[in-house]
Design a protein around this motif. Sequence first.
Motif, PDB file in Angstrom:
ATOM      1  N   GLY A  54      30.949 -10.972  26.106  1.00 43.14           N
ATOM      2  CA  GLY A  54      31.151  -9.564  25.787  1.00 43.14           C
ATOM      3  C   GLY A  54      31.598  -9.408  24.349  1.00 43.14           C
ATOM      4  N   PHE A  55      30.647  -9.144  23.464  1.00 44.78           N
ATOM      5  CA  PHE A  55      30.957  -9.087  22.035  1.00 44.78           C
ATOM      6  C   PHE A  55      31.085  -7.632  21.591  1.00 44.78           C
ATOM      7  CE2 PHE A  55      30.311 -10.108  17.482  1.00 44.78           C
ATOM      8  CZ  PHE A  55      31.179 -11.185  17.388  1.00 44.78           C
ATOM      9  N   GLY A  56      32.057  -6.941  22.221  1.00 41.61           N
ATOM     10  CA  GLY A  56      32.368  -5.574  21.813  1.00 41.61           C
ATOM     11  C   GLY A  56      33.475  -5.581  20.781  1.00 41.61           C
ATOM     12  N   ALA A  57      34.291  -4.529  20.768  1.00 38.48           N
ATOM     13  CA  ALA A  57      35.343  -4.401  19.756  1.00 38.48           C
ATOM     14  C   ALA A  57      36.332  -5.559  19.824  1.00 38.48           C
ATOM     15  CB  ALA A  57      36.066  -3.065  19.939  1.00 38.48           C
ATOM     16  N   ILE A  58      36.763  -5.923  21.031  1.00 43.31           N
ATOM     17  CA  ILE A  58      37.728  -7.015  21.172  1.00 43.31           C
ATOM     18  C   ILE A  58      37.075  -8.350  20.834  1.00 43.31           C
ATOM     19  CG2 ILE A  58      39.189  -8.276  22.802  1.00 43.31           C
ATOM     20  CD1 ILE A  58      39.605  -5.631  24.293  1.00 43.31           C
ATOM     21  N   GLY A  59      35.865  -8.571  21.347  1.00 42.34           N
ATOM     22  CA  GLY A  59      35.169  -9.824  21.075  1.00 42.34           C
ATOM     23  C   GLY A  59      34.966 -10.068  19.594  1.00 42.34           C
ATOM     24  N   MET A  60      34.609  -9.014  18.855  1.00 40.34           N
ATOM     25  CA  MET A  60      34.411  -9.156  17.409  1.00 40.34           C
ATOM     26  C   MET A  60      35.711  -9.520  16.699  1.00 40.34           C
ATOM     27  SD  MET A  60      31.639  -6.271  16.230  1.00 40.34           S
ATOM     28  CE  MET A  60      32.080  -4.971  17.378  1.00 40.34           C
ATOM     29  N   GLU A  61      36.814  -8.892  17.107  1.00 39.94           N
ATOM     30  CA  GLU A  61      38.097  -9.193  16.466  1.00 39.94           C
ATOM     31  C   GLU A  61      38.551 -10.616  16.788  1.00 39.94           C
ATOM     32  OE1 GLU A  61      39.395  -7.424  14.237  1.00 39.94           O
ATOM     33  OE2 GLU A  61      38.228  -5.594  14.492  1.00 39.94           O
ATOM     34  N   ILE A  62      38.240 -11.093  17.988  1.00 34.76           N
ATOM     35  CA  ILE A  62      38.564 -12.480  18.334  1.00 34.76           C
ATOM     36  C   ILE A  62      37.785 -13.437  17.440  1.00 34.76           C
ATOM     37  CG2 ILE A  62      38.312 -14.259  20.121  1.00 34.76           C
ATOM     38  CD1 ILE A  62      38.918 -12.111  22.197  1.00 34.76           C
ATOM     39  N   ALA A  63      36.484 -13.178  17.289  1.00 37.81           N
ATOM     40  CA  ALA A  63      35.643 -14.055  16.473  1.00 37.81           C
ATOM     41  C   ALA A  63      36.131 -14.106  15.028  1.00 37.81           C
ATOM     42  CB  ALA A  63      34.192 -13.582  16.535  1.00 37.81           C
ATOM     43  N   LYS A  64      36.509 -12.962  14.476  1.00 31.97           N
ATOM     44  CA  LYS A  64      37.004 -12.920  13.095  1.00 31.97           C
ATOM     45  C   LYS A  64      38.229 -13.805  12.921  1.00 31.97           C
ATOM     46  CE  LYS A  64      35.533  -8.123  12.263  1.00 31.97           C
ATOM     47  NZ  LYS A  64      36.024  -6.734  12.039  1.00 31.97           N
ATOM     48  N   ARG A  65      39.093 -13.814  13.916  1.00 29.82           N
ATOM     49  CA  ARG A  65      40.343 -14.570  13.811  1.00 29.82           C
ATOM     50  C   ARG A  65      40.182 -16.036  14.200  1.00 29.82           C
ATOM     51  NH1 ARG A  65      40.790  -9.620  13.938  1.00 29.82           N
ATOM     52  NH2 ARG A  65      42.567  -8.483  13.052  1.00 29.82           N
ATOM     53  N   LEU A  66      39.150 -16.337  14.977  1.00 27.30           N
ATOM     54  CA  LEU A  66      38.903 -17.727  15.359  1.00 27.30           C
ATOM     55  C   LEU A  66      38.225 -18.519  14.249  1.00 27.30           C
ATOM     56  CD1 LEU A  66      37.639 -17.537  19.060  1.00 27.30           C
ATOM     57  CD2 LEU A  66      39.763 -18.570  18.246  1.00 27.30           C
ATOM     58  N   ARG A  67      37.409 -17.858  13.439  1.00 31.40           N
ATOM     59  CA  ARG A  67      36.604 -18.569  12.449  1.00 31.40           C
ATOM     60  C   ARG A  67      37.428 -19.485  11.548  1.00 31.40           C
ATOM     61  NH1 ARG A  67      32.468 -20.748  12.907  1.00 31.40           N
ATOM     62  NH2 ARG A  67      31.267 -18.912  13.476  1.00 31.40           N
ATOM     63  N   PRO A  68      38.589 -19.071  11.025  1.00 33.14           N
ATOM     64  CA  PRO A  68      39.362 -19.967  10.151  1.00 33.14           C
ATOM     65  C   PRO A  68      39.904 -21.208  10.856  1.00 33.14           C
ATOM     66  CG  PRO A  68      40.022 -17.677   9.820  1.00 33.14           C
ATOM     67  CD  PRO A  68      39.169 -17.710  11.037  1.00 33.14           C
ATOM     68  N   PHE A  69      39.890 -21.241  12.195  1.00 32.98           N
ATOM     69  CA  PHE A  69      40.380 -22.408  12.925  1.00 32.98           C
ATOM     70  C   PHE A  69      39.373 -23.555  12.933  1.00 32.98           C
ATOM     71  CE2 PHE A  69      43.231 -19.239  14.827  1.00 32.98           C
ATOM     72  CZ  PHE A  69      44.435 -19.931  14.844  1.00 32.98           C
ATOM     73  N   GLY A  70      38.179 -23.334  12.424  1.00 32.77           N
ATOM     74  CA  GLY A  70      37.188 -24.403  12.407  1.00 32.77           C
ATOM     75  C   GLY A  70      36.552 -24.642  13.759  1.00 32.77           C
ATOM     76  N   VAL A  71      36.179 -23.567  14.441  1.00 33.72           N
ATOM     77  CA  VAL A  71      35.570 -23.681  15.764  1.00 33.72           C
ATOM     78  C   VAL A  71      34.109 -23.249  15.707  1.00 33.72           C
ATOM     79  CG1 VAL A  71      37.770 -23.236  16.904  1.00 33.72           C
ATOM     80  CG2 VAL A  71      36.226 -21.322  16.428  1.00 33.72           C
ATOM     81  N   LYS A  72      33.369 -23.593  16.756  1.00 35.85           N
ATOM     82  CA  LYS A  72      32.004 -23.106  16.923  1.00 35.85           C
ATOM     83  C   LYS A  72      32.062 -21.930  17.892  1.00 35.85           C
ATOM     84  CE  LYS A  72      27.348 -24.471  18.412  1.00 35.85           C
ATOM     85  NZ  LYS A  72      26.506 -25.585  18.954  1.00 35.85           N
ATOM     86  N   ILE A  73      31.464 -20.805  17.512  1.00 42.08           N
ATOM     87  CA  ILE A  73      31.572 -19.585  18.304  1.00 42.08           C
ATOM     88  C   ILE A  73      30.223 -19.231  18.916  1.00 42.08           C
ATOM     89  CG2 ILE A  73      32.099 -17.116  18.258  1.00 42.08           C
ATOM     90  CD1 ILE A  73      34.025 -17.670  15.961  1.00 42.08           C
ATOM     91  N   LEU A  74      30.214 -19.113  20.244  1.00 41.91           N
ATOM     92  CA  LEU A  74      29.064 -18.617  20.994  1.00 41.91           C
ATOM     93  C   LEU A  74      29.438 -17.240  21.537  1.00 41.91           C
ATOM     94  CD1 LEU A  74      28.473 -21.822  23.193  1.00 41.91           C
ATOM     95  CD2 LEU A  74      27.796 -21.456  20.805  1.00 41.91           C
ATOM     96  N   ALA A  75      28.459 -16.363  21.701  1.00 42.21           N
ATOM     97  CA  ALA A  75      28.782 -15.022  22.187  1.00 42.21           C
ATOM     98  C   ALA A  75      27.610 -14.420  22.946  1.00 42.21           C
ATOM     99  CB  ALA A  75      29.171 -14.106  21.024  1.00 42.21           C
ATOM    100  N   THR A  76      27.946 -13.599  23.940  1.00 41.98           N
ATOM    101  CA  THR A  76      26.925 -12.844  24.669  1.00 41.98           C
ATOM    102  C   THR A  76      27.177 -11.352  24.487  1.00 41.98           C
ATOM    103  OG1 THR A  76      28.183 -12.720  26.752  1.00 41.98           O
ATOM    104  CG2 THR A  76      26.762 -14.645  26.425  1.00 41.98           C
ATOM    105  N   LYS A  77      26.074 -10.607  24.465  1.00 40.14           N
ATOM    106  CA  LYS A  77      26.131  -9.154  24.339  1.00 40.14           C
ATOM    107  C   LYS A  77      24.819  -8.599  24.868  1.00 40.14           C
ATOM    108  CE  LYS A  77      26.891  -5.504  20.847  1.00 40.14           C
ATOM    109  NZ  LYS A  77      28.049  -4.878  21.528  1.00 40.14           N
TER     110      LYS A  77
END
Length: 280
Positions: A203-226
């Motif tokens: 679920g890449f809505g408003a919350i999902g997008m904000e999570i992804a923005k904050r996870l990126r600096p941790f050096g993770v691989k991000i998958l998402a569904t929408k």
Amino acid sequence: MAGARSAATRLTHSSLFLLSRAAAAAATRRTNLPSSPRDYSKMASSVGGNGYSDVTRVLFCGHYWPASTIYTKEYLQNYPFIQVDEVGLEHVPDVIQNYHICVVKNKCIDSDIIAKATKMKIIMQYGVGLEGVDINAATEQKIKVARIPGSTTGNAIACAEMAIYLTLGVLRKQKEMDTAVIQKDLGLPVGETIFGKTILILGFGAIGMEIAKRLRPFGVKILATKRNWSSNTVSCDLDGLVDKKSGPEDMYELAREADIVITCMTLNNESVNSSLCSFI
């Protein structure tokens, strides 16, 4: 409904807009509504003298998340024509017929309760989730149903921060760490880093997008569904933010790649049957 005061305060401003509009609909004898607290105070002093005794009554359901009621009352203290009450969840069906606006919080508002709400103009959430409201029944009774979008109030950011906090807590074995500190066992437990993990956001809505923005600096691989990845449904640049995106139909395939799954979907029968129960 995250607990950050800054987010809750912004929610209150949005709530006031809806409350003021409902006041206009509910008080049919007031042809010209005041535009400021001072004007409301002037009208309050004339109540009884000119026969204007209408009050827009707002019902907050339940004593949980008390900040929602407290902040709203604080903001409306100079608006005497809007009365805010809070009652226990079990008492809502007994009093709802006396109110024009219902703020549901975590109360289930079904068709039986809605049928009793003979004065109701708006059923709204102090936040986003409306899964407990029978929207079809409300529509049949000509009652508007509203929520406060998380993308414009800070609620999505607060939820995203909480999701990351919980993720880090699981990886670092926070509960075991609490016990180790009490027992003075240094170096235990041995947790894991989030660095290098693959994280699936369902679920890449408003919350999902904000999570992804904050996870990126941790050096993770991000998958998402929408459901829909068209540009008009995504308010940010996806380049460099999501490594692999897909629709809900591919979530099981993506889940096989993921170390961590964060669910940000709307809670309804479809999402429960298709995904949530499968991951529990």
